[in-house]
Design an enzyme around this catalytic site. Sequence first.
Site, PDB file in Angstrom:
ATOM      1  N   HIS A   1     -18.109  68.085 -47.947  1.00  0.00           N
ATOM      2  CA  HIS A   1     -19.549  68.238 -47.722  1.00  0.00           C
ATOM      3  C   HIS A   1     -20.214  68.952 -48.899  1.00  0.00           C
ATOM      4  CE1 HIS A   1     -23.147  69.004 -45.129  1.00  0.00           C
ATOM      5  NE2 HIS A   1     -23.240  70.079 -45.909  1.00  0.00           N
ATOM      6  N   GLU A   2     -19.649  70.091 -49.319  1.00  0.00           N
ATOM      7  CA  GLU A   2     -20.266  70.847 -50.415  1.00  0.00           C
ATOM      8  C   GLU A   2     -20.171  70.085 -51.735  1.00  0.00           C
ATOM      9  OE1 GLU A   2     -22.104  73.288 -49.751  1.00  0.00           O
ATOM     10  OE2 GLU A   2     -21.453  73.444 -47.664  1.00  0.00           O
TER      11      GLU A   2
ATOM     12  N   HIS B   1     -28.839  66.973 -46.974  1.00  0.00           N
ATOM     13  CA  HIS B   1     -28.413  66.769 -45.593  1.00  0.00           C
ATOM     14  C   HIS B   1     -29.059  65.498 -45.050  1.00  0.00           C
ATOM     15  CE1 HIS B   1     -27.547  71.338 -45.264  1.00  0.00           C
ATOM     16  NE2 HIS B   1     -26.448  70.668 -45.583  1.00  0.00           N
TER      17      HIS B   1
ATOM     18  N   CYS C   1     -23.964  74.869 -43.139  1.00  0.00           N
ATOM     19  CA  CYS C   1     -24.029  74.792 -44.597  1.00  0.00           C
ATOM     20  C   CYS C   1     -25.156  75.671 -45.097  1.00  0.00           C
ATOM     21  CB  CYS C   1     -24.251  73.343 -45.038  1.00  0.00           C
ATOM     22  SG  CYS C   1     -24.430  73.158 -46.817  1.00  0.00           S
TER      23      CYS C   1
END
Length: 950
Positions: free
Chosen positions: A361-362, A371, A174
């Site tokens: 996730h984003e 995170h 990421c």
Amino acid sequence: MLLLGILTLAFAGRTAGGSEPEREVVVPIRLDPDINGRRYYWRGPEDSGDQGLIFQITAFQEDFYLHLTPDAQFLAPAFSTEHLGVPLQGLTGGSSDLRRCFYSGDVNAEPDSFAAVSLCGGLRGAFGYRGAEYVISPLPNASAPAAQRNSQGAHLLQRRGVPGGPSGDPTSRCGVASGWNPAILRALDPYKPRRAGFGESRSRRRSGRAKRFVSIPRYVETLVVADESMVKFHGADLEHYLLTLLATAARLYRHPSILNPINIVVVKVLLLRDRDSGPKVTGNAALTLRNFCAWQKKLNKVSDKHPEYWDTAILFTRQDLCGATTCDTLGMADVGTMCDPKRSCSVIEDDGLPSAFTTAHELGHVFNMPHDNVKVCEEVFGKLRANHMMSPTLIQIDRANPWSACSAAIITDFLDSGHGDCLLDQPSKPISLPEDLPGASYTLSQQCELAFGVGSKPCPYMQYCTKLWCTGKAKGQMVCQTRHFPWADGTSCGEGKLCLKGACVERHNLNKHRVDGSWAKWDPYGPCSRTCGGGVQLARRQCTNPTPANGGKYCEGVRVKYRSCNLEPCPSSASGKSFREEQCEAFNGYNHSTNRLTLAVAWVPKYSGVSPRDKCKLICRANGTGYFYVLAPKVVDGTLCSPDSTSVCVQGKCIKAGCDGNLGSKKRFDKCGVCGGDNKSCKKVTGLFTKPMHGYNFVVAIPAGASSIDIRQRGYKGLIGDDNYLALKNSQGKYLLNGHFVVSAVERDLVVKGSLLRYSGTGTAVESLQASRPILEPLTVEVLSVGKMTPPRVRYSFYLPKEPREDKSSHPKDPRGPSVLHNSVLSLSNQVEQPDDRPPARWVAGSWGPCSASCGSGLQKRAVDCRGSAGQRTVPACDAAHRPVETQACGEPCPTWELSAWSPCSKSCGRGFQRRSLKCVGHGGRLLARDQCNLHRKPQELDFCVLRPC
């Protein structure tokens, strides 16, 4: 020879943290009552209408039973697909049939299982079962026309498992840095273990969370954009592929471990057929994100009520994205930008069906989630396993609990703080739209090609369902490579089995239904946050009776309630210090690690200029300076939101309370300052001042205990800058406001022994000074008159307590009515002072001479004589104690430089520059030529900047 090379390099390429993935060719069997158990290849959504479907997949020595129903939740009622640019050969518009392709359900009646598949062109999608992920997709000839299909409907099922131990420390995939920001610190503050220290004698901290304390359904209206590289790679299947990814991401956000009812809703899909149709996409992930955010903002509708308005936008690209240090980046987003039309967006590098997890996730970052390995998360929750959605590596996902406790706490705080209010509008009406498992639509070979390009094939001897290993070339040799993701859920892994959550599972227990969550009983109230002075107790309830399962709804309604406690005054309250002052004083000697402040710094509360949203942060100013900092993300529960308010802070949120300190009470102070009073215990004092001399002029003395103070200076003929300014002194004669010929043009809050006076600033036509609560110290009001000496018009009024046994007969009523005296004489509505006889001699002062300085600190003098009634000088006859001053300070404030904010840096990486504008501003806000300001103190207009290394 080729096979040997693959085998050798497959073992050489193995990474720490997981075993090799597994795969198996399967034939799904439909078990609907009308099908009677025969092998059945799914032809399309028209076969079932809105009925539920049951599929059996046998693989990995297990039977997997997928119980599926149409799922309408991730597509908006007004969902549409739009093509921008020159049409590409072989690409056609999306079919309306896609709305009926997607199904969701469960596997083998497991509480933590899920299935999300498409039934168009074969069974493709993903499902999770017992900690493993499965991806199913038809083999190439399985999606051919009916006359050419494999009669057995062969599919490829892949699985990957959840790691059982440490997985090493692979590179983050990421582009968002694993740092922390004040918002994260604020969100996790309630979870922190409390150490002995400040406030133990007067307060006790509680553990827990929540601010607004209400669980409300949220609808994330989403724009999905695919650039030219996606259009060329996926062709006519692109729209279906994108919706498959979003269906899986939406399913993850409906998992109860996120502790909030969140629905991902696609409102529009944009397919960009050429580069000129969309934003500029490069390998620089940060620059691409910036370009995309600006581009999508221009396309969005103005009103959130429009059916095609989106709350966030997602760009998918095949471009290899690079972060600050590596090109392993799979996605990037700005943190905490949901509902910001300019910045609520993310960029995803497409690497096949696992991009669904990158998307989730984003989106987590857009919801302010960091995170899981950030220091603040680990301090509060301990070291978290690397198998949650917000792990920086995003290798394995625990499908039983995809969201960590840290992620759930932060998104709850983010929404409760009001940052997700744009998500409250619900799509106009529900539409039955399906949701499928990606492994049902894409074969293992197709998954490899999606991840590594055309020609990539599955490596042999893989462990079913775990990591997907695919062939590729490096330095001219055939190698096996992996992106650490499992086979797509729904991929066959054996007779009667399929991959789910990275494991190969069997099918059974078909009659499994969706379970909506329901609240459990309220927990008992916790400890009081303060031992005196008014604290707060919290009680909470959990969504565990039952816990949502199989895609069921999360609980809605109030999840935390609160009440007041320990309302008796604190013994130390006689000092006049507020509880907020004591919290600031606890940081005395802490210089915030800056050379601007010394270790002897003393902290006082800051009230002026604080937005309503920040009133419950501990914002303190270094006494004697203009520097202020947020010293704590929240004040102690029970702290007043501001000195002139009865509302109190609860978990960082300002909650209404009565003047008796009780939350929810409707008691208010009357104009006499009495809680719940009837306005009969005080008398009104009014007055008017209109005839000043140059300099400071006495207006009125306000005794201690006065309340509802209202002082107004109306500008001459409505002018803003009429050269008359209110001033205020305390009982020691020290100026608290506009003293020494320096005036404040902006609004200010003055706190005098815990009482708040609000000053409007000089930049208004009516300058005002007001206080609602009783003051604890006598104050003197003056008016400063300079310049052209235009006459001021100062009106004042306040209320004083009545005498306990006031004898009204000793004060006969004035036949002229209530007295309103002028020019510095205090007046009471029921009392008139009689003037004293003029003495035989008095002090006579001459006019003031010129000022010794044109601006700034100057002096001026005048003659003062003692003269008799006939005008002769009689020096000994006057009282020396009342002699007027002969010298006073003078001079208007000198012109000053007014600065604008710095412009953005001219370069996104490397050395750039930034500018700001300067203005020379004179007294009253007049714009002057630059040479009239001090050029030796001219601030810098141009400076260098470096956002990050290139």
